[in-house]
Design a protein around this motif. Structure first.
Motif, PDB file in Angstrom:
ATOM      1  N   MET A 202     -20.065  11.567   1.584  1.00  0.00           N
ATOM      2  CA  MET A 202     -18.863  12.142   0.968  1.00  0.00           C
ATOM      3  C   MET A 202     -17.781  11.259   1.339  1.00  0.00           C
ATOM      4  N   LEU A 203     -16.420  11.312   0.630  1.00  0.00           N
ATOM      5  CA  LEU A 203     -15.422  10.494   0.917  1.00  0.00           C
ATOM      6  C   LEU A 203     -14.477  11.250   1.992  1.00  0.00           C
ATOM      7  N   SER A 204     -13.867  10.330   2.839  1.00  0.00           N
ATOM      8  CA  SER A 204     -12.902  11.074   3.813  1.00  0.00           C
ATOM      9  C   SER A 204     -11.583  11.724   3.387  1.00  0.00           C
ATOM     10  N   THR A 205     -11.557  11.654   1.978  1.00  0.00           N
ATOM     11  CA  THR A 205     -10.321  12.145   1.448  1.00  0.00           C
ATOM     12  C   THR A 205     -10.369  13.612   1.356  1.00  0.00           C
ATOM     13  N   VAL A 206     -11.569  14.309   1.777  1.00  0.00           N
ATOM     14  CA  VAL A 206     -11.610  15.572   1.428  1.00  0.00           C
ATOM     15  C   VAL A 206     -11.140  16.296   2.778  1.00  0.00           C
ATOM     16  N   ILE A 207     -10.471  15.623   3.783  1.00  0.00           N
ATOM     17  CA  ILE A 207      -9.609  16.139   5.153  1.00  0.00           C
ATOM     18  C   ILE A 207      -8.842  17.289   4.528  1.00  0.00           C
TER      19      ILE A 207
ATOM     20  N   PRO B  97       0.801  -1.110  -0.102  1.00  0.00           N
ATOM     21  CA  PRO B  97       0.022  -0.103   0.121  1.00  0.00           C
ATOM     22  C   PRO B  97       0.828   1.291   0.118  1.00  0.00           C
ATOM     23  N   PHE B  98       0.270   2.233  -0.818  1.00  0.00           N
ATOM     24  CA  PHE B  98       0.917   3.717  -0.704  1.00  0.00           C
ATOM     25  C   PHE B  98      -0.168   4.600  -0.374  1.00  0.00           C
ATOM     26  N   GLY B  99       0.103   5.122   0.781  1.00  0.00           N
ATOM     27  CA  GLY B  99      -1.082   6.099   1.329  1.00  0.00           C
ATOM     28  C   GLY B  99      -1.915   5.098   2.444  1.00  0.00           C
ATOM     29  N   SER B 100      -2.777   5.785   2.766  1.00  0.00           N
ATOM     30  CA  SER B 100      -3.886   5.341   3.678  1.00  0.00           C
ATOM     31  C   SER B 100      -5.272   5.039   3.085  1.00  0.00           C
ATOM     32  N   ALA B 101      -6.069   4.100   3.533  1.00  0.00           N
ATOM     33  CA  ALA B 101      -7.518   3.957   3.309  1.00  0.00           C
ATOM     34  C   ALA B 101      -8.426   4.946   3.492  1.00  0.00           C
ATOM     35  N   LEU B 102      -9.501   4.860   2.957  1.00  0.00           N
ATOM     36  CA  LEU B 102     -10.354   5.929   3.079  1.00  0.00           C
ATOM     37  C   LEU B 102     -11.776   5.369   3.210  1.00  0.00           C
ATOM     38  N   GLY B 103     -12.805   6.021   3.637  1.00  0.00           N
ATOM     39  CA  GLY B 103     -13.975   5.635   3.865  1.00  0.00           C
ATOM     40  C   GLY B 103     -15.152   6.602   2.786  1.00  0.00           C
ATOM     41  N   GLY B 104     -16.053   5.762   2.304  1.00  0.00           N
ATOM     42  CA  GLY B 104     -17.330   6.693   1.917  1.00  0.00           C
ATOM     43  C   GLY B 104     -18.492   6.385   2.720  1.00  0.00           C
TER      44      GLY B 104
ATOM     45  N   ASP C 205     -30.163  -2.893   8.552  1.00  0.00           N
ATOM     46  CA  ASP C 205     -29.663  -3.750   9.740  1.00  0.00           C
ATOM     47  C   ASP C 205     -28.545  -3.225  10.768  1.00  0.00           C
ATOM     48  N   ALA C 206     -28.997  -2.742  11.876  1.00  0.00           N
ATOM     49  CA  ALA C 206     -28.032  -2.116  12.608  1.00  0.00           C
ATOM     50  C   ALA C 206     -26.905  -3.073  13.063  1.00  0.00           C
ATOM     51  N   ALA C 207     -27.111  -4.297  13.269  1.00  0.00           N
ATOM     52  CA  ALA C 207     -26.202  -5.362  13.764  1.00  0.00           C
ATOM     53  C   ALA C 207     -24.993  -5.442  12.417  1.00  0.00           C
ATOM     54  N   ALA C 208     -25.653  -4.996  11.137  1.00  0.00           N
ATOM     55  CA  ALA C 208     -24.604  -5.393  10.236  1.00  0.00           C
ATOM     56  C   ALA C 208     -23.764  -4.044   9.588  1.00  0.00           C
ATOM     57  N   ASN C 209     -24.119  -2.845  10.428  1.00  0.00           N
ATOM     58  CA  ASN C 209     -23.468  -1.537  10.047  1.00  0.00           C
ATOM     59  C   ASN C 209     -22.051  -1.599   9.926  1.00  0.00           C
ATOM     60  N   GLY C 210     -21.617  -1.005   8.865  1.00  0.00           N
ATOM     61  CA  GLY C 210     -20.031  -0.953   8.693  1.00  0.00           C
ATOM     62  C   GLY C 210     -19.908  -0.129   7.467  1.00  0.00           C
ATOM     63  N   LEU C 211     -18.623  -0.054   7.204  1.00  0.00           N
ATOM     64  CA  LEU C 211     -17.926   1.053   6.018  1.00  0.00           C
ATOM     65  C   LEU C 211     -17.909   0.385   4.777  1.00  0.00           C
TER      66      LEU C 211
END
Length: 441
Positions: free
Chosen positions: A280-285, A148-155, A308-314
């Motif tokens: 949005m994407l977290s890349t806008v930091i 990996p080059f760089g960090s992960a990000l979330g949508g 489903d709250a139990a399956a909540n994820g990114l």
């Protein structure tokens, strides 16, 4: 958008976040000094010209050379987008690729024919340090090809924490809770859901960011979608992203100027509390850090909630990777392997963090985020820590219709209904799948 989705826009966001750099069209030059005895090995590193990526690559080269004075790293740049894709493929096919290069992971990585063009690194010791979520993005069969080059990000959804605190709201785990929060925000005279359709690509997050929920309900959706056995219009789970766009519009939960608002304005609305939530994407930091540095830590992040709250994820977007072409041999290959080992180490992560604010976790064992990273970064990283994330669809399937952003604008503006929008997207997808020559289309 890369694949062709959001990754294409990450370079644009990085460029908007910092002052333009005066770069050579083909090379940023070598960094550091030789060992003085003429015995230094020089390796060429090719990266795209997005400022954040270039700065991180140059910092890596500088810090690596400090530990390895007999190896010099010459950092070269290439354009982003389609032009960059074509350049990568041409140089691989002609055997003229740099000694090590940065490129996409996931489905775009598959399109450069790794088994034919790249040298596997499977047996190199540093590969054992790579996060299990990252490995599938750079692996074909039983061979791994990149670090990996760089960090992960979330949508997902950026939100103003002060607004949430003032109104007594908690982070939603279901879509129904998200809508309930939004109605309370609207009653307080604040724009609940920021939409910025002047920059059309920003319209897609409610669809693309929902993929974790689709995958949680149908783990084989990406495989079926790629094989033309699942459609957005007829799959109840996949269709929900379009329904979310329609619902936000019909309930008048978006800012009144959604049609003309830009990304920059949307981020300013969020930072100042005039808007509360922004898919949005977290890349806008980086962009927020530039425009509203004093409010950066007033903004948090949560994954787009589903049923489903139990399956909540990114829904996660993975960083680019460094790859080695088969044309790299001898002393240069030995030097490149040392460079990859440095990159995939805590020291390499620290080096990258000096030059570019992380947008999520570094996917290398032993790497920790700096204590002063923004709240957004910490929120995204928590989903990886708890293994509550799924790759975005673009990392699992090469199929992505080029007109999704325009279709999402139509649905989000009330011009087209959700069902019709999903059907339009299925037609758009078919064209691209046929162009790729995929079986079953």
């Amino acid at each position: 958008m890369r694949s062709r989705t959001l990754a294409k826009r990450r370079a644009a966001l990085a460029a908007a976040a910092v002052l333009p750099l005066l770069l050579s069209a083909c090379s940023a030059g070598s960094l550091g000094s030789s060992s003085g005895d003429g015995s230094a090995t020089t390796i060429k590193l090719l990266v795209d010209n997005a400022p954040d990526n270039l700065q991180a690559a140059k910092q890596l080269a500088k810090d690596f050379q400090a530990e390895n004075p007999k190896i010099r790293v010459s950092v070269e740049t290439r354009p982003g987008g389609t032009d960059g894709d074509n350049l990568i493929k041409t140089r691989l096919q002609t055997g003229s690729m740099a000694d090590v290069f940065s490129y996409n992971t996931g489905s775009l990585f598959q399109q450069i024919d790794p088994t034919k063009n790249l040298a596997p690194i499977t047996r190199d010791p540093y590969v054992k340090r790579l996060d299990k979520s990252f490995l599938p993005q750079v692996t074909v069969g039983d061979q791994t090809y990149g670090v990996p080059f760089g960090s992960a990000l979330g949508g997902g959804v950026l939100y103003n924490k002060k607004v949430y605190a003032k109104l007594g709201l908690t982070v939603p785990k279901t879509w129904a809770q998200f809508i309930a929060n939004s109605k309370k925000i609207k009653a307080a005279g604040i724009a609940p859901v920021i939409q910025t359709y002047q920059d059309t690509w920003t319209s897609q997050l409610l669809v693309l960011g929902d993929f974790h929920n689709v995958a949680a309900a149908e783990p084989d959706f990406a495989e079926k979608f790629t094989a033309n056995k699942a459609k957005f219009a007829t799959d109840a789970n996949a269709a929900k992203g379009f329904a979310y766009l329609e619902q936000i519009h019909d309930l008048k939960l978006q800012n009144p100027d959604y049609a003309s608002a830009t990304l920059v304005k949307g981020l300013q609305m969020l930072a100042t509390g005039r808007g509360a939530q922004y898919p949005m994407l977290s890349t806008v930091i980086g962009a927020i850090k530039t425009s509203n540095p004093d409010q950066l830590d007033d903004i948090g992040f949560f994954a787009l909630p589903g049923d489903d709250a139990a399956a909540n994820g990114l829904t996660a977007w993975f960083p680019n990777a460094f790859y080695v072409p088969k044309s790299t041999t001898g002393d240069k290959l030995t030097a490149v392997r040392k460079f990859l080992a440095f990159t995939a180490s805590p020291t390499g992560c620290t080096s990258q963090a000096k030059a570019s604010t992380p947008t999520g976790p570094y996917l290398v064992e032993g790497c920790t985020l700096p204590s002063d990273v923004p709240a957004i970064t910490k929120d995204v990283a928590a989903y990886f820590t708890h293994d509550a994330q799924s790759p975005a669809l673009e990392f699992l399937s090469p199929v992505k219709g080029p007109s999704l952003e325009q279709i999402c604008v139509q649905v989000g503006s009330g011009i087209t209904g959700a069902k019709s929008g999903a059907a339009l997207y299925d037609k758009d997808v078919r064209k691209q799948a046929q162009q790729l020559g995929l079986p079953g289309w």
